[in-house]
Design an enzyme around this catalytic site. Structure first.
Site, PDB file in Angstrom:
ATOM      1  N   ASN A  77       0.856  -1.183   0.000  1.00 50.48           N
ATOM      2  CA  ASN A  77       0.000   0.000   0.000  1.00 50.48           C
ATOM      3  C   ASN A  77       0.892   1.232   0.000  1.00 50.48           C
ATOM      4  OD1 ASN A  77      -1.596   2.306   1.296  1.00 50.48           O
ATOM      5  ND2 ASN A  77      -3.195   0.769   0.987  1.00 50.48           N
ATOM      6  N   THR A 107      -5.146  -0.557  -2.563  1.00 53.79           N
ATOM      7  CA  THR A 107      -5.609   0.773  -2.198  1.00 53.79           C
ATOM      8  C   THR A 107      -6.775   0.634  -1.239  1.00 53.79           C
ATOM      9  OG1 THR A 107      -6.460   2.902  -2.998  1.00 53.79           O
ATOM     10  CG2 THR A 107      -7.082   0.954  -4.266  1.00 53.79           C
ATOM     11  N   GLU A 108      -6.740   1.423  -0.152  1.00 48.81           N
ATOM     12  CA  GLU A 108      -7.655   1.161   0.955  1.00 48.81           C
ATOM     13  C   GLU A 108      -9.107   1.463   0.657  1.00 48.81           C
ATOM     14  OE1 GLU A 108      -5.407   4.983   2.405  1.00 48.81           O
ATOM     15  OE2 GLU A 108      -4.935   3.210   1.228  1.00 48.81           O
ATOM     16  N   ASN A 109      -9.400   2.143  -0.456  1.00 52.45           N
ATOM     17  CA  ASN A 109     -10.798   2.370  -0.788  1.00 52.45           C
ATOM     18  C   ASN A 109     -11.429   1.203  -1.540  1.00 52.45           C
ATOM     19  OD1 ASN A 109      -8.966   3.478  -2.863  1.00 52.45           O
ATOM     20  ND2 ASN A 109     -10.833   3.909  -3.991  1.00 52.45           N
ATOM     21  N   SER A 156     -11.459  -3.948   3.068  1.00 46.10           N
ATOM     22  CA  SER A 156     -10.116  -3.468   2.755  1.00 46.10           C
ATOM     23  C   SER A 156      -9.303  -3.215   4.020  1.00 46.10           C
ATOM     24  CB  SER A 156     -10.207  -2.187   1.927  1.00 46.10           C
ATOM     25  OG  SER A 156      -8.932  -1.765   1.510  1.00 46.10           O
TER      26      SER A 156
END
Length: 450
Positions: free
Chosen positions: A259, A282-284, A324
């Site tokens: 990330n 990606t954290e979204n 996530s």
């Protein structure tokens, strides 16, 4: 099978009452139910508690409600991007409750699952956790977070059938899936409504039992504002920052789930090739992030956590924000590369709050810093005035405690070896005397060690 009523955005907005708690899905302007929020902005409804990742840009989505003075309180992870939110907070016109992004997503999921709350290591030992019930569980300090529920949820999906089953597109799941479960009244704004059976069961992301009303509303670029067409900057990057990015790339191994934060870490993404075998997260809500597209914006492509359109590599997958951050907290992300404002001798990181500015934007930094298996911090060695960033003890608000494994600056590489900060490498053009002069923390020297 029930048939969910289809109403107009205006009819749906009229169902919200003053003083209620409103959950609003979306990340940036991706998966954001703008037609519903804009319809609500035409009504006198006020005194709302607004729960969302942010309040969008000025005059759009929740930003329009904010501008109208309809919000009493905002609960979310990142409000700094909207200067009107900052001004309202500073003027005492908006109450703000700041939660790390993963904590927010999990709190909504807990509320939707009928749970009173949960313990998380995220934010332990930081100002965000002040006043919270804190315990040591399984050897780690954990902070209790209550579940979040709303009176009404506005969410956005790609398609719905007449039974209310929802299908999301690309990274539009973000907060929408959890919020669909966590309100007494759920209204889904969708691009298209189809007949029952046209969405295969395996493609249903939100079952219709959660959905009370449907609104069919097509999005345009005008609806999404500047977020729809954001592209990477063409600004030339100075060579010192590129040296940092190249050095960070050397730490990534084939097969690593990685990330990359905003700032210098985004430069690493531009250097990654298929031959590196790195799987970007990606954290979204995406794993398998590819390079930016040559043309097009968020209407055609998924977006990353910086709200920049990206492509999907073969084998990529999409999921919601709660899943996530579960990957992050669960230790399934091998490496996080993040920017920094300060790192100290104990491996503490400060990177989310700047002196003199309101603390309105933590985002996902706390989750990543404490959850990734390995944390690499990239930053300039000193502030522009020469003040060291590698210090005996952080004086800025902490992001995480004892999480940093490596620091890469324009002058040097430091690692935490044998429990202490250790200089292991000089960057191109830097001298040992420069590093010593620009570092106020104590450190050991172990140069030229492979």
């Amino acid at each position: 099978m029930k048939r969910v009523p289809v109403v107009s955005a205006q009819e749906a907005a009229a169902m919200v009452r003053s003083g209620q708690t409103l959950l609003v899905g979306g990340f940036g302007m991706t998966g954001n139910p703008v037609h519903l929020t804009h319809a609500l902005a035409e009504l006198p409804t006020n005194d709302l508690t607004y729960v969302a990742n942010n309040v969008s840009e000025p005059g759009l989505g929740g930003g329009r409600l904010l501008r109208n003075g309809q919000l009493r309180k905002a609960v979310g992870s990142y409000f700094t991007s909207n200067p009107e939110a900052v001004k309202a907070y500073q003027a005492g016109k908006l109450e703000v409750e700041l939660l790390p992004q993963g904590t927010l997503a999990e709190a909504v999921r807990a509320g939707g699952a009928g749970l009173g709350g949960f313990y998380t290591p995220t934010a332990a030992g930081t100002v965000i956790a002040e006043g919270a019930d804190t315990r040591v569980l399984n050897g780690r300090e954990m902070v209790f977070v209550p579940g979040i529920r709303g009176d009404v949820a506005f969410i956005r999906a790609w398609r719905a059938d007449r039974a209310g089953n929802l299908q999301y597109r690309l990274t539009e799941q973000n907060f929408n899936r959890a919020m669909a479960t966590a309100a007494d009244l759920v209204i889904a704004e969708v691009e298209e409504i189809v007949e029952v059976g046209e969405i295969p069961p395996e493609h249903v992301h939100t079952p219709g039992l959660y959905v009370d009303y449907l609104v069919e509303a097509r999005l345009s670029l005008d609806d999404l504002g500047s977020s729809a067409d954001v592209k990477g900057s063409g600004k030339k990057v100075d060579e010192a920052r590129m040296h940092i990015a190249r050095r960070a790339l050397r730490e990534l191994r084939p097969g690593d789930v990685v990330n990359l934060g905003i700032g210098i870490p985004t430069l690493v993404a531009d250097l990654i090739t298929p031959e590196h075998g790195v799987n970007l997260h990606t954290e979204n809500g995406m794993l398998g992030v590819g390079p930016a597209p040559e043309d097009g914006g968020a209407m055609e492509y998924p977006v990353n956590a910086g709200k920049i359109p990206v492509t999907a590599l073969p084998g990529a997958s999409y999921f919601d924000s709660a899943d996530s951050f579960g990957m992050i907290r669960g230790g399934h992300v091998d490496v996080a590369v993040m920017g920094g404002l300060q790192v100290d001798e104990a491996g503490n990181l400060a990177n989310w709050a700047v002196p003199g500015k309101p603390l309105l934007g933590v985002g996902g930094a706390m989750d990543l810093a404490s959850g990734a298996r390995r944390l690499i911090v990239t930053m300039t060695h000193t502030d522009p005035d020469g003040t060291p960033k590698i210090v005996p003890e952080c004086t800025l608000p902490l992001t995480s405690r004892g999480s940093v494994d490596m620091v890469i600056t324009d002058k040097a590489v430091f690692e935490f070896l044998d429990g202490g900060l250790t200089l292991t490498e000089l960057m191109p053009g830097a001298t040992l005397d420069e590093v010593r002069a620009g570092t106020s923390a104590r450190f050991a020297e172990r140069l030229n060690v492979e």
